[in-house]
Enzyme design. Structure first.
Site, PDB file in Angstrom:
ATOM      1  CB  SER A   3      -1.022   0.040   1.440  1.00  0.00           C
ATOM      2  OG  SER A   3      -0.285   0.409   2.229  1.00  0.00           O
ATOM      3  CG  LEU A   4       0.407   4.131  -2.827  1.00  0.00           C
ATOM      4  CD1 LEU A   4       0.129   4.650  -3.553  1.00  0.00           C
ATOM      5  CD2 LEU A   4       2.299   3.555  -2.941  1.00  0.00           C
ATOM      6  CD  GLU A  34      -1.214   7.364 -11.599  1.00  0.00           C
ATOM      7  OE1 GLU A  34      -1.618   6.625 -11.127  1.00  0.00           O
ATOM      8  OE2 GLU A  34      -0.117   7.080 -12.193  1.00  0.00           O
ATOM      9  CE  LYS A  36      -4.921   5.811  -2.135  1.00  0.00           C
ATOM     10  NZ  LYS A  36      -6.417   5.256  -1.383  1.00  0.00           N
ATOM     11  CG  ASP A  38     -12.368   5.822  -1.778  1.00  0.00           C
ATOM     12  OD1 ASP A  38     -11.785   4.175  -1.770  1.00  0.00           O
ATOM     13  OD2 ASP A  38     -13.975   6.001  -1.685  1.00  0.00           O
ATOM     14  NE  ARG A  57      -3.392  -4.051  -0.524  1.00  0.00           N
ATOM     15  CZ  ARG A  57      -3.815  -3.850   0.672  1.00  0.00           C
ATOM     16  NH1 ARG A  57      -4.001  -4.463   1.579  1.00  0.00           N
ATOM     17  NH2 ARG A  57      -1.768  -3.623   1.588  1.00  0.00           N
ATOM     18  CD  GLU A  93      -8.716   0.846  -6.117  1.00  0.00           C
ATOM     19  OE1 GLU A  93      -7.246   0.558  -6.386  1.00  0.00           O
ATOM     20  OE2 GLU A  93      -8.898   0.699  -5.210  1.00  0.00           O
ATOM     21  CE1 TYR A 146       4.081  -0.579 -10.404  1.00  0.00           C
ATOM     22  CE2 TYR A 146       3.136  -1.532  -8.418  1.00  0.00           C
ATOM     23  CZ  TYR A 146       3.684  -1.479  -9.057  1.00  0.00           C
ATOM     24  OH  TYR A 146       5.752  -1.577  -8.327  1.00  0.00           O
ATOM     25  CE  LYS A 232      -7.098   7.850   2.339  1.00  0.00           C
ATOM     26  NZ  LYS A 232      -7.376   6.971   2.722  1.00  0.00           N
ATOM     27  CB  CYS A 326     -40.457  -2.001  20.679  1.00  0.00           C
ATOM     28  SG  CYS A 326     -40.759  -1.177  19.804  1.00  0.00           S
ATOM     29  CB  CYS A 329     -44.811  -1.989  20.667  1.00  0.00           C
ATOM     30  SG  CYS A 329     -44.060  -3.031  20.436  1.00  0.00           S
ATOM     31  CB  CYS A 344     -39.617  -3.925  17.763  1.00  0.00           C
ATOM     32  SG  CYS A 344     -41.307  -4.611  18.413  1.00  0.00           S
ATOM     33  CB  CYS A 350     -44.904  -2.463  17.014  1.00  0.00           C
ATOM     34  SG  CYS A 350     -43.403  -1.196  16.906  1.00  0.00           S
TER      35      CYS A 350
END
Ligand code: IVH
Length: 589
Positions: A3-4, A34, A36, A38, A57, A93, A146, A232, A326, A329, A344, A350
């Protein structure tokens, strides 16, 4: 897969830059910036230009083989083009576009399945599924960033990505070669705002030394390369005080804890409440009343609490313990083994469950009873005029008119709406009665296959699972629903009220199989049809609807203002584009 290192400030990036300068003893170097992405990382192995294996991964050393699922992702090439290396690995990704994510969650809400918190979880959950056909429908996307292999014929990362683009991989266009820190910061500042317009989630920028030779000389620490770093983006968050935790009971009895906060400004809106999801989340945050908490929106739709500032906690603060009964009720809550949610079980006593079921029943996509919204249902229920959906059909105008503030005109409208609802087609009645996991699509499937309520009610689990797209959990839910005497009583009352309990075959005659399973994409505005109308006509005549153009599309029906991108794509794939009149001729023939 390594990882980075993560950084959160310009100062951290300057430190990284200076470390590279030092490591390369002052030699000139280029950086590649570039986005990143997600999503969930993937490693793809290609041998002689053919996708051999796709692995997640996992823990970095060992992941899951998800080759069959990855093969269904359209932008991942199964076969490469050009002069590719004989054997190499491509990393990148897998992403779920925002639009698909929102649609999927909408469907899951309808089916009463737990929602995905963000597109990353949705993408990774989808990759783990057992059924590639379902994965294909989720329209996953990917970006590759990559390339690894022995003796690759490239000298730099940038060159590698350019070549990879030529082999058929999807490589982002948001890549920039930089020589100065200023250029790096400009890239960051630009994308920090611009990323909001992208179709997929990004959470930062990755900065890599371009030259492979220089990368090698810089080397690796135990966990990550010294030649790359991730910056980030600051997730928008705010610090505020937790006033109290309240609990909401949904129509199916699921109890959701909600954090009530001192109002605080967050990305343009005032946040007063945040979801806490379930008891496990409360426990893992070790939440106490009056805690100062961090609220984030990030990639999620609903704000959530991500952390507690424990330094600000008073000695006497009271720990938040999930309720045992609950809140509505008083019934002791239950937790199904293996599930995070508390329920519940008092389905018939209820109030929010009863009212929630009635609201669902009268809703637009169900019985569509005009004028009968949540407030009126609440009024009718609290005046004991209705206790279940069947009671709607014995309501009298004078009962409704009796309610304070509700005039005769509104009363008449409601009574008329209820009366008209007997014409609602069976598939919507089936959806409206609110069987768990029976959303709109499933109701349609069940209705069109088994044709009436009695066949559905008596179908065995095997008969139900034999229906296309109906799995074990839906079948189990339907089967058990109709084995409960109180549910059969309800159906009987609704039948007596005149609701449609079978498919109207005379309407079916209006249909044909003339389009014989051909796949249609509709685009633009039409003269003789609404958008839903044209889709319904296609389906009624045996065609299928798809939302995006692919090599499997047979026709694109183009109305006014069809988007140029769609047109281009259809032409590139050799898909027939027809206008509205040609479409009409097609069905009339
Ligand atoms: S390069 C050895 N580039 O971020 C370096 N990673 O911790 C390999 N990611 O696990 C990673 N976008 O899943 C790289 N443009 C990008 C990326 C990227 C997203 C993910 C990747 C990795 C994590 C970094």
């Amino acid at each position: 897969m390594l990882s980075l290192g993560n950084t959160y400030s310009e100062a951290d990036i300057t430190d990284f830059y200076n470390r590279v300068v030092k490591g390369l003893e002052g030699e000139a170097f280029e950086l590649v910036c570039e986005l990143k992405y997600d999503g969930t990382s993937i490693s793809l192995t290609y041998i002689d230009g053919v996708l051999e294996r796709a692995v997640t991964r996992g823990d970095g050393k060992k992941g899951d083989d998800v080759t069959n699922n990855v093969r269904t992702i359209r932008c991942i090439p199964l076969k490469l083009q050009g002069d590719y290396p004989a054997e190499f690995e491509m990393r990148g990704e897998i992403l779920m576009p925002w639009k698909v994510f929102e649609q999927l969650n909408k469907e899951r809400e309808e089916q009463e399945e737990p929602l995905f918190a963000n597109p990353r979880n949705a993408a990774s959950g989808t990759l783990k599924m057992q059924n590639p056909a379902v994965v294909a429908k989720r329209r996953l996307d990917s970006y590759l960033y990559y390339m690894l292999g022995e003796d690759l014929p490239f000298e730099s990362h940038y060159e590698c990505l350019e070549a990879a683009k030529g082999y058929g991989f999807k490589i982002s266009d948001a890549i920039r070669k930089c020589r100065t820190l200023k250029e790096v910061f400009d890239f960051i500042n630009y994308w920090d705002t611009e990323r909001k317009n992208l179709p997929v989630a990004t959470d930062g920028i990755v900065i890599k030394v371009n030259s492979f030779d220089q990368q090698q000389r810089l080397g690796y620490t135990a966990k990550s390369p010294r030649w790359a770093i991730a910056y980030k983006f600051q997730a928008e968050r705010a610090l505020t005080r937790l006033k109290e935790v309240t609990y909401q009971v949904g129509r199916t009895g699921v109890v959701t804890p909600v954090a009530n906060l001192d109002p605080v400004q967050l990305s343009g809106t005032v946040v007063k409440r945040a979801t806490l999801h379930n008891a496990d989340i409360i426990e893992s945050l070790d939440l106490h009343i009056d805690d100062m908490v961090y609220v984030e929106k990030g990639g999620e739709i609903i704000p959530k609490i991500t952390a507690v500032d424990k330094n600000q906690r008073s000695l006497f603060a009271q720990k938040v313990n999930f309720i045992e009964v609950c809140p509505e009720c008083g019934t002791p809550l239950e937790r199904v083994e293996g599930e995070a949610a508390h329920y519940c079980p008092n389905e018939d006593g209820c109030p929010p469950q009863i009212m929630g079921k009635i609201e669902h029943f009268t809703g637009r996509k169900a019985m569509n009873i005009d004028g009968l919204g949540p407030e009126i249902i609440d009024l009718l229920y609290s005046h004991k005029l209705i206790g279940s959906i069947a009671d709607l059909y014995t309501l009298k105008l004078q009962d409704i008119a009796m309610l304070s503030g509700l005039g005769e005109k509104s009363g008449r409208k409601i009574v008329q709406g209820i009366r008209d609802s007997v014409n609602v087609p069976f598939e919507r009645v089936l959806f409206a009665i609110g069987i768990r996991y029976v959303g709109e699509t499933v109701a349609k499937k069940l209705a069109n296959t088994l044709l009436n309520i009695d066949t559905i009610a008596t179908a065995s689990i095997e008969e139900l699972t034999a229906i296309d797209e109906i799995g074990e959990s839906i079948a189990g839910s339907v089967y058990h629903y109709f084995r409960e005497p109180k549910h059969m009583e309800l159906i009987q009352k609704l039948k007596e009220a005149g609701l449609k309990m079978e498919v109207d075959l005379s309407k079916k005659e209006n249909s044909s199989d003339i389009l014989g399973g051909k796949v249609f994409v509709v685009s633009g505005v039409f003269e003789n049809f609404s958008r839903d109308g044209i889709k319904e006509t296609i389906e009624r005549n045996g065609g299928k609807i798809s939302s995006s153009i692919s090599s499997k599309t047979d026709y694109v029906v183009a109305g006014e203002n069809m988007g140029p991108a769609k047109k281009e794509k259809a032409e590139a794939l050799g898909v027939k584009i027809i206008d509205e009149q040609t479409f009409i001729n097609l069905i009339n023939n």
